[in-house]
Design an enzyme around this catalytic site. Sequence first.
Site, PDB file in Angstrom:
ATOM      1  N   LYS A  75       0.826  -1.213   0.000  1.00  0.00           N
ATOM      2  CA  LYS A  75       0.000   0.000   0.000  1.00  0.00           C
ATOM      3  C   LYS A  75       0.864   1.268   0.000  1.00  0.00           C
ATOM      4  O   LYS A  75       2.054   1.233   0.303  1.00  0.00           O
ATOM      5  CB  LYS A  75      -0.929   0.008   1.232  1.00  0.00           C
TER       6      LYS A  75
HETATM    7  C1  LIG Z   1      -9.919  -3.260  -0.299  1.00  0.00           C
HETATM    8  C2  LIG Z   1      -9.094  -4.097   0.620  1.00  0.00           C
HETATM    9  N1  LIG Z   1      -9.637  -4.488   1.792  1.00  0.00           N
HETATM   10  C3  LIG Z   1      -8.948  -5.230   2.665  1.00  0.00           C
HETATM   11  C4  LIG Z   1      -7.653  -5.636   2.410  1.00  0.00           C
HETATM   12  C5  LIG Z   1      -6.941  -6.518   3.368  1.00  0.00           C
HETATM   13  O1  LIG Z   1      -5.827  -5.906   3.927  1.00  0.00           O
HETATM   14  P1  LIG Z   1      -4.609  -6.770   4.513  1.00  0.00           P
HETATM   15  O2  LIG Z   1      -3.863  -7.333   3.360  1.00  0.00           O
HETATM   16  O3  LIG Z   1      -3.818  -5.757   5.281  1.00  0.00           O
HETATM   17  O4  LIG Z   1      -5.195  -7.813   5.382  1.00  0.00           O
HETATM   18  C6  LIG Z   1      -7.035  -5.238   1.217  1.00  0.00           C
HETATM   19  C7  LIG Z   1      -5.643  -5.659   0.956  1.00  0.00           C
HETATM   20  O5  LIG Z   1      -5.079  -5.574  -0.073  1.00  0.00           O
HETATM   21  C8  LIG Z   1      -7.777  -4.459   0.287  1.00  0.00           C
HETATM   22  O6  LIG Z   1      -7.239  -4.090  -0.890  1.00  0.00           O
END
Ligand SMILES: Cc1ncc(COP(=O)(O)O)c(C=O)c1O
Length: 364
Positions: free
Chosen positions: A182
Amino acid sequence: MIYVTKIYMPDREKFKSYIDGIYESGWLTNNGPLVQELEKKLEDFLGVKNLLCLSSGTDALQFAYRLLEVEDKEVITTPFSFVSTVSAIAAERLTPVFADIDKDTYNMDPKNIERLINDKTCAIAPCHVFGNACEIDEIDAIAKKHDLKVIYDASHAFDVEYKGKHILGYGDMSIISFHATKMFHTVEGGAIVIKDDALYEKAKVVRNYGIDAPDSVSMLGVNSKLNEVGAAMGLCMLEEEDIIHKERKKSHEFYTRKLREFVQLQEKNPSADQSYSYFPVVFDDENEMDQVRTALFEKGVAARQYFKPSLDTLPYVNCSEVMENSRDIASRILVIPMHSGVEPMVAETIIDTLSNMRTYEQAS
Ligand SMILES: Cc1ncc(COP(=O)(O)O)c(C=O)c1O
Protein backbone atom coordinates in the site's frame (compact mmCIF):
# COMPACT_ATOMS: atom_id res chain seq x y z
CA MET A 1 9.13 -8.93 -14.22
CA ILE A 2 7.49 -5.65 -13.30
CA TYR A 3 4.45 -6.12 -11.05
CA VAL A 4 1.48 -3.84 -10.38
CA THR A 5 2.67 -2.98 -6.91
CA LYS A 6 6.19 -2.12 -5.88
CA ILE A 7 6.99 -2.03 -2.20
CA TYR A 8 8.33 1.32 -1.04
CA MET A 9 11.35 1.04 1.23
CA PRO A 10 11.92 4.18 3.30
CA ASP A 11 15.30 5.53 4.34
CA ARG A 12 17.41 2.60 5.62
CA GLU A 13 19.38 4.58 8.22
CA LYS A 14 16.21 6.01 9.72
CA PHE A 15 14.68 2.53 9.99
CA LYS A 16 17.91 1.21 11.53
CA SER A 17 17.84 3.93 14.17
CA TYR A 18 14.33 2.83 15.20
CA ILE A 19 15.47 -0.82 15.30
CA ASP A 20 18.44 0.19 17.50
CA GLY A 21 15.96 1.88 19.83
CA ILE A 22 13.85 -1.29 19.96
CA TYR A 23 16.98 -3.31 20.91
CA GLU A 24 17.80 -0.85 23.63
CA SER A 25 14.31 -0.77 25.13
CA GLY A 26 13.64 -4.49 24.60
CA TRP A 27 10.03 -3.51 23.83
CA LEU A 28 8.79 -5.44 20.78
CA THR A 29 5.02 -5.51 21.20
CA ASN A 30 2.07 -5.01 23.61
CA ASN A 31 1.07 -1.45 22.78
CA GLY A 32 4.65 -0.21 22.84
CA PRO A 33 5.87 3.39 22.55
CA LEU A 34 6.28 3.25 18.74
CA VAL A 35 2.71 2.01 18.18
CA GLN A 36 1.44 4.77 20.46
CA GLU A 37 3.55 7.36 18.63
CA LEU A 38 2.37 6.11 15.24
CA GLU A 39 -1.30 6.23 16.27
CA LYS A 40 -0.91 9.81 17.50
CA LYS A 41 1.00 10.89 14.38
CA LEU A 42 -1.50 9.23 12.05
CA GLU A 43 -4.39 10.94 13.85
CA ASP A 44 -2.64 14.29 13.39
CA PHE A 45 -1.58 13.63 9.80
CA LEU A 46 -5.02 12.45 8.72
CA GLY A 47 -7.01 14.76 10.98
CA VAL A 48 -9.07 11.97 12.54
CA LYS A 49 -9.64 10.82 16.14
CA ASN A 50 -10.00 7.37 17.71
CA LEU A 51 -7.56 5.55 15.43
CA LEU A 52 -6.30 2.17 16.55
CA CYS A 53 -3.52 0.30 14.77
CA LEU A 54 -4.27 -3.37 14.25
CA SER A 55 -2.45 -6.37 12.81
CA SER A 56 -3.82 -6.18 9.23
CA GLY A 57 -6.59 -4.71 7.11
CA THR A 58 -8.42 -8.04 7.15
CA ASP A 59 -8.10 -8.09 10.91
CA ALA A 60 -9.45 -4.53 11.07
CA LEU A 61 -12.55 -5.56 9.09
CA GLN A 62 -13.19 -8.60 11.30
CA PHE A 63 -12.53 -6.45 14.34
CA ALA A 64 -15.20 -3.97 13.20
CA TYR A 65 -17.80 -6.74 12.86
CA ARG A 66 -16.87 -8.15 16.26
CA LEU A 67 -17.47 -4.73 17.79
CA LEU A 68 -21.03 -4.75 16.42
CA GLU A 69 -21.77 -7.74 18.70
CA VAL A 70 -24.53 -9.13 16.51
CA GLU A 71 -25.43 -12.66 15.49
CA ASP A 72 -27.30 -14.15 12.55
CA LYS A 73 -27.39 -10.82 10.70
CA GLU A 74 -26.77 -9.61 7.15
CA VAL A 75 -24.28 -7.04 5.90
CA ILE A 76 -24.82 -5.30 2.55
CA THR A 77 -21.53 -5.08 0.74
CA THR A 78 -19.86 -4.73 -2.66
CA PRO A 79 -19.02 -7.59 -5.02
CA PHE A 80 -16.11 -5.62 -6.49
CA SER A 81 -13.25 -5.38 -4.00
CA PHE A 82 -10.39 -7.39 -2.56
CA VAL A 83 -11.64 -10.68 -1.13
CA SER A 84 -11.18 -9.56 2.51
CA THR A 85 -14.05 -7.06 2.23
CA VAL A 86 -16.38 -10.06 2.04
CA SER A 87 -14.44 -12.86 3.73
CA ALA A 88 -14.28 -10.79 6.93
CA ILE A 89 -18.09 -10.70 7.04
CA ALA A 90 -18.38 -14.45 6.52
CA ALA A 91 -15.56 -15.17 8.98
CA GLU A 92 -17.52 -13.34 11.67
CA ARG A 93 -20.51 -15.59 10.92
CA LEU A 94 -22.50 -12.82 9.27
CA THR A 95 -24.08 -13.09 5.83
CA PRO A 96 -22.79 -10.91 3.00
CA VAL A 97 -25.54 -9.59 0.73
CA PHE A 98 -24.42 -7.86 -2.47
CA ALA A 99 -25.37 -4.51 -3.93
CA ASP A 100 -23.96 -4.28 -7.45
CA ILE A 101 -21.55 -1.53 -8.48
CA ASP A 102 -21.83 1.47 -10.76
CA LYS A 103 -20.11 0.71 -14.08
CA ASP A 104 -18.25 4.02 -14.18
CA THR A 105 -17.10 4.51 -10.59
CA TYR A 106 -16.75 0.77 -9.76
CA ASN A 107 -18.16 1.54 -6.30
CA MET A 108 -21.32 0.12 -4.74
CA ASP A 109 -24.25 1.90 -6.36
CA PRO A 110 -26.44 3.43 -3.62
CA LYS A 111 -29.50 2.83 -5.81
CA ASN A 112 -29.05 -0.91 -5.26
CA ILE A 113 -28.97 -0.82 -1.48
CA GLU A 114 -32.44 -0.11 -0.15
CA ARG A 115 -34.29 -3.05 -1.67
CA LEU A 116 -31.85 -5.41 0.11
CA ILE A 117 -32.64 -4.11 3.59
CA ASN A 118 -34.72 -6.37 5.84
CA ASP A 119 -35.05 -7.25 9.55
CA LYS A 120 -31.75 -9.07 9.51
CA THR A 121 -29.68 -6.27 8.00
CA CYS A 122 -27.28 -4.76 10.52
CA ALA A 123 -24.76 -2.83 8.42
CA ILE A 124 -23.70 -1.47 5.04
CA ALA A 125 -20.07 -2.14 4.15
CA PRO A 126 -18.88 -0.38 0.98
CA CYS A 127 -15.31 -0.07 -0.27
CA HIS A 128 -13.74 3.06 -1.77
CA VAL A 129 -12.40 1.03 -4.69
CA PHE A 130 -8.99 2.13 -6.00
CA GLY A 131 -9.32 5.05 -3.58
CA ASN A 132 -12.37 6.48 -5.37
CA ALA A 133 -14.69 7.83 -2.67
CA CYS A 134 -18.12 6.19 -2.49
CA GLU A 135 -21.32 8.24 -2.54
CA ILE A 136 -20.86 8.75 1.18
CA ASP A 137 -23.73 11.19 1.78
CA GLU A 138 -26.26 8.95 0.04
CA ILE A 139 -25.06 5.81 1.79
CA ASP A 140 -25.03 7.47 5.19
CA ALA A 141 -28.56 8.82 4.63
CA ILE A 142 -29.86 5.31 3.81
CA ALA A 143 -28.14 3.91 6.89
CA LYS A 144 -29.62 6.62 9.09
CA LYS A 145 -33.13 6.08 7.72
CA HIS A 146 -32.97 2.33 8.50
CA ASP A 147 -30.88 2.58 11.67
CA LEU A 148 -27.95 0.65 10.23
CA LYS A 149 -24.22 0.92 10.86
CA VAL A 150 -21.81 1.87 8.08
CA ILE A 151 -18.35 0.28 7.91
CA TYR A 152 -16.18 1.65 5.12
CA ASP A 153 -13.26 -0.28 3.70
CA ALA A 154 -10.84 2.57 2.94
CA SER A 155 -7.86 0.29 2.29
CA HIS A 156 -7.01 2.03 -1.00
CA ALA A 157 -7.69 5.56 0.17
CA PHE A 158 -4.83 6.71 2.41
CA ASP A 159 -4.46 9.82 0.23
CA VAL A 160 -8.13 10.82 0.00
CA GLU A 161 -10.20 13.58 1.55
CA TYR A 162 -13.95 13.77 0.96
CA LYS A 163 -15.56 17.19 1.34
CA GLY A 164 -12.51 18.53 3.10
CA LYS A 165 -12.20 15.75 5.68
CA HIS A 166 -10.09 12.59 5.52
CA ILE A 167 -12.13 9.69 4.25
CA LEU A 168 -11.31 7.56 7.31
CA GLY A 169 -13.41 9.96 9.37
CA TYR A 170 -16.67 8.79 7.74
CA GLY A 171 -19.07 6.02 8.74
CA ASP A 172 -19.50 4.49 12.17
CA MET A 173 -16.18 2.80 11.53
CA SER A 174 -13.67 2.97 8.71
CA ILE A 175 -10.79 0.59 8.23
CA ILE A 176 -7.58 0.69 6.24
CA SER A 177 -4.87 -1.80 5.28
CA PHE A 178 -1.22 -0.98 5.93
CA HIS A 179 0.01 -3.97 3.92
CA ALA A 180 3.49 -3.64 2.38
CA THR A 181 2.03 -3.02 -1.09
CA LYS A 182 0.00 0.00 0.00
CA MET A 183 0.91 3.67 -0.37
CA PHE A 184 1.50 3.84 3.37
CA HIS A 185 2.55 0.63 5.10
CA THR A 186 3.73 -1.00 8.29
CA VAL A 187 4.92 -4.22 6.52
CA GLU A 188 1.74 -5.96 7.69
CA GLY A 189 -0.84 -3.96 9.59
CA GLY A 190 -3.97 -1.92 9.43
CA ALA A 191 -6.12 0.47 11.41
CA ILE A 192 -9.67 1.22 12.40
CA VAL A 193 -11.18 4.64 13.06
CA ILE A 194 -14.20 4.55 15.36
CA LYS A 195 -16.71 7.40 15.53
CA ASP A 196 -18.18 6.61 18.95
CA ASP A 197 -15.83 7.43 21.87
CA ALA A 198 -17.21 4.71 24.17
CA LEU A 199 -16.85 2.06 21.47
CA TYR A 200 -13.26 3.23 20.86
CA GLU A 201 -12.44 2.71 24.56
CA LYS A 202 -13.98 -0.74 24.41
CA ALA A 203 -12.06 -1.56 21.20
CA LYS A 204 -8.75 -0.94 22.98
CA VAL A 205 -9.66 -3.68 25.46
CA VAL A 206 -10.94 -6.06 22.76
CA ARG A 207 -7.64 -5.61 20.87
CA ASN A 208 -5.77 -6.75 23.99
CA TYR A 209 -7.48 -10.13 24.61
CA GLY A 210 -10.28 -8.44 26.59
CA ILE A 211 -7.80 -7.60 29.38
CA ASP A 212 -8.71 -4.19 30.84
CA ALA A 213 -6.33 -4.11 33.83
CA PRO A 214 -3.76 -6.44 35.44
CA ASP A 215 -5.55 -9.66 36.44
CA SER A 216 -8.84 -8.52 34.95
CA VAL A 217 -10.57 -9.78 31.82
CA SER A 218 -13.75 -7.80 31.33
CA MET A 219 -14.87 -9.00 27.89
CA LEU A 220 -14.22 -11.39 25.04
CA GLY A 221 -11.14 -10.16 23.21
CA VAL A 222 -8.65 -11.06 20.52
CA ASN A 223 -4.99 -10.41 19.78
CA SER A 224 -5.04 -7.75 17.07
CA LYS A 225 -1.93 -5.82 18.05
CA LEU A 226 0.48 -4.15 15.66
CA ASN A 227 4.10 -4.75 16.76
CA GLU A 228 6.91 -2.24 17.29
CA VAL A 229 8.89 -3.19 14.14
CA GLY A 230 5.83 -2.56 11.99
CA ALA A 231 5.20 0.73 13.80
CA ALA A 232 8.84 1.75 13.17
CA MET A 233 8.31 1.14 9.45
CA GLY A 234 5.11 3.21 9.60
CA LEU A 235 6.89 6.12 11.29
CA CYS A 236 9.57 6.06 8.57
CA MET A 237 6.94 5.90 5.82
CA LEU A 238 5.02 8.82 7.29
CA GLU A 239 8.12 11.02 7.04
CA GLU A 240 8.35 10.28 3.31
CA GLU A 241 4.66 10.50 2.47
CA ASP A 242 5.03 13.73 0.50
CA ILE A 243 7.74 12.16 -1.73
CA ILE A 244 5.59 9.06 -2.34
CA HIS A 245 2.56 11.21 -3.06
CA LYS A 246 4.42 13.46 -5.53
CA GLU A 247 5.89 10.49 -7.44
CA ARG A 248 2.55 8.72 -7.74
CA LYS A 249 0.75 11.92 -8.73
CA LYS A 250 3.21 12.47 -11.57
CA SER A 251 2.78 8.91 -12.87
CA HIS A 252 -1.00 9.07 -12.51
CA GLU A 253 -1.20 12.31 -14.45
CA PHE A 254 1.05 10.92 -17.18
CA TYR A 255 -1.16 7.85 -17.65
CA THR A 256 -4.35 9.93 -17.58
CA ARG A 257 -3.00 12.23 -20.30
CA LYS A 258 -1.77 9.38 -22.50
CA LEU A 259 -4.56 6.87 -22.10
CA ARG A 260 -7.85 8.69 -21.60
CA GLU A 261 -8.81 8.64 -25.28
CA PHE A 262 -8.03 4.93 -25.72
CA VAL A 263 -9.51 3.22 -22.67
CA GLN A 264 -12.19 3.76 -20.03
CA LEU A 265 -10.79 5.38 -16.90
CA GLN A 266 -12.49 5.25 -13.49
CA GLU A 267 -14.94 8.12 -13.02
CA LYS A 268 -13.91 9.85 -9.84
CA ASN A 269 -16.15 11.28 -7.16
CA PRO A 270 -16.07 15.07 -7.73
CA SER A 271 -16.41 15.75 -3.98
CA ALA A 272 -13.17 13.92 -3.18
CA ASP A 273 -9.46 14.01 -3.97
CA GLN A 274 -8.05 11.94 -6.77
CA SER A 275 -6.32 8.94 -5.24
CA TYR A 276 -2.96 7.93 -6.66
CA SER A 277 -2.98 4.38 -5.31
CA TYR A 278 -3.82 2.41 -8.46
CA PHE A 279 -4.32 2.95 -12.15
CA PRO A 280 -7.17 0.79 -13.49
CA VAL A 281 -8.01 0.81 -17.20
CA VAL A 282 -11.10 -0.83 -18.68
CA PHE A 283 -11.23 -2.12 -22.26
CA ASP A 284 -14.17 -2.59 -24.60
CA ASP A 285 -14.27 -6.33 -24.04
CA GLU A 286 -12.41 -9.25 -22.50
CA ASN A 287 -10.64 -10.02 -25.77
CA GLU A 288 -9.06 -6.55 -25.92
CA MET A 289 -8.05 -6.77 -22.30
CA ASP A 290 -6.48 -10.16 -22.87
CA GLN A 291 -4.48 -9.01 -25.89
CA VAL A 292 -3.11 -6.03 -24.00
CA ARG A 293 -2.30 -8.17 -20.98
CA THR A 294 -0.39 -10.64 -23.18
CA ALA A 295 1.47 -7.86 -25.03
CA LEU A 296 2.52 -6.33 -21.70
CA PHE A 297 3.50 -9.71 -20.27
CA GLU A 298 5.75 -10.35 -23.26
CA LYS A 299 7.53 -7.11 -22.39
CA GLY A 300 7.95 -8.15 -18.77
CA VAL A 301 5.00 -6.23 -17.29
CA ALA A 302 2.48 -8.18 -15.23
CA ALA A 303 -0.70 -6.06 -15.38
CA ARG A 304 -3.50 -7.65 -13.37
CA GLN A 305 -7.25 -8.07 -13.44
CA TYR A 306 -8.49 -6.54 -10.18
CA PHE A 307 -10.89 -7.78 -8.77
CA LYS A 308 -11.39 -11.17 -10.19
CA PRO A 309 -13.27 -13.26 -9.24
CA SER A 310 -16.24 -11.01 -8.62
CA LEU A 311 -17.02 -11.63 -4.95
CA ASP A 312 -20.59 -12.81 -5.54
CA THR A 313 -19.03 -15.97 -7.02
CA LEU A 314 -17.02 -16.94 -3.92
CA PRO A 315 -17.64 -20.54 -2.86
CA TYR A 316 -18.65 -19.58 0.68
CA VAL A 317 -21.25 -16.94 -0.15
CA ASN A 318 -24.74 -17.88 -1.17
CA CYS A 319 -25.51 -15.26 -3.76
CA SER A 320 -28.49 -16.17 -5.92
CA GLU A 321 -28.39 -12.91 -7.91
CA VAL A 322 -25.72 -12.33 -10.57
CA MET A 323 -23.78 -9.10 -9.98
CA GLU A 324 -23.65 -8.21 -13.63
CA ASN A 325 -21.75 -4.94 -13.47
CA SER A 326 -19.13 -6.31 -11.12
CA ARG A 327 -18.56 -9.40 -13.27
CA ASP A 328 -18.48 -7.32 -16.42
CA ILE A 329 -15.87 -4.85 -15.12
CA ALA A 330 -13.83 -7.67 -13.58
CA SER A 331 -13.68 -9.36 -16.99
CA ARG A 332 -12.22 -6.41 -18.91
CA ILE A 333 -10.15 -4.43 -16.43
CA LEU A 334 -6.40 -4.25 -15.99
CA VAL A 335 -4.53 -2.49 -13.25
CA ILE A 336 -1.22 -1.31 -14.64
CA PRO A 337 2.01 -0.69 -12.72
CA MET A 338 2.58 2.91 -11.72
CA HIS A 339 6.25 3.21 -10.88
CA SER A 340 8.59 5.72 -12.38
CA GLY A 341 10.32 4.31 -15.44
CA VAL A 342 7.65 1.88 -16.60
CA GLU A 343 4.91 4.36 -17.52
CA PRO A 344 5.94 5.35 -21.07
CA MET A 345 6.52 1.73 -22.14
CA VAL A 346 3.21 0.54 -20.63
CA ALA A 347 1.23 3.39 -22.17
CA GLU A 348 2.83 2.84 -25.60
CA THR A 349 2.17 -0.92 -25.50
CA ILE A 350 -1.49 -0.36 -24.62
CA ILE A 351 -1.96 2.24 -27.32
CA ASP A 352 -0.11 0.18 -29.98
CA THR A 353 -1.99 -3.00 -29.16
CA LEU A 354 -5.37 -1.28 -29.27
CA SER A 355 -4.55 0.63 -32.45
CA ASN A 356 -3.43 -2.55 -34.22
CA MET A 357 -6.51 -4.45 -33.06
CA ARG A 358 -8.96 -1.74 -33.93
CA THR A 359 -7.42 -1.08 -37.36
CA TYR A 360 -7.56 -4.82 -38.06
CA GLU A 361 -11.24 -4.98 -36.94
CA GLN A 362 -12.16 -2.03 -39.16
CA ALA A 363 -10.38 -3.55 -42.15
CA SER A 364 -11.96 -6.99 -41.82
C1 LIG B 1 -9.92 -3.26 -0.30
C2 LIG B 1 -9.09 -4.10 0.62
N1 LIG B 1 -9.64 -4.49 1.79
C3 LIG B 1 -8.95 -5.23 2.67
C4 LIG B 1 -7.65 -5.64 2.41
C5 LIG B 1 -6.94 -6.52 3.37
O1 LIG B 1 -5.83 -5.91 3.93
P1 LIG B 1 -4.61 -6.77 4.51
O2 LIG B 1 -3.86 -7.33 3.36
O3 LIG B 1 -3.82 -5.76 5.28
O4 LIG B 1 -5.20 -7.81 5.38
C6 LIG B 1 -7.04 -5.24 1.22
C7 LIG B 1 -5.64 -5.66 0.96
O5 LIG B 1 -5.08 -5.57 -0.07
C8 LIG B 1 -7.78 -4.46 0.29
O6 LIG B 1 -7.24 -4.09 -0.89
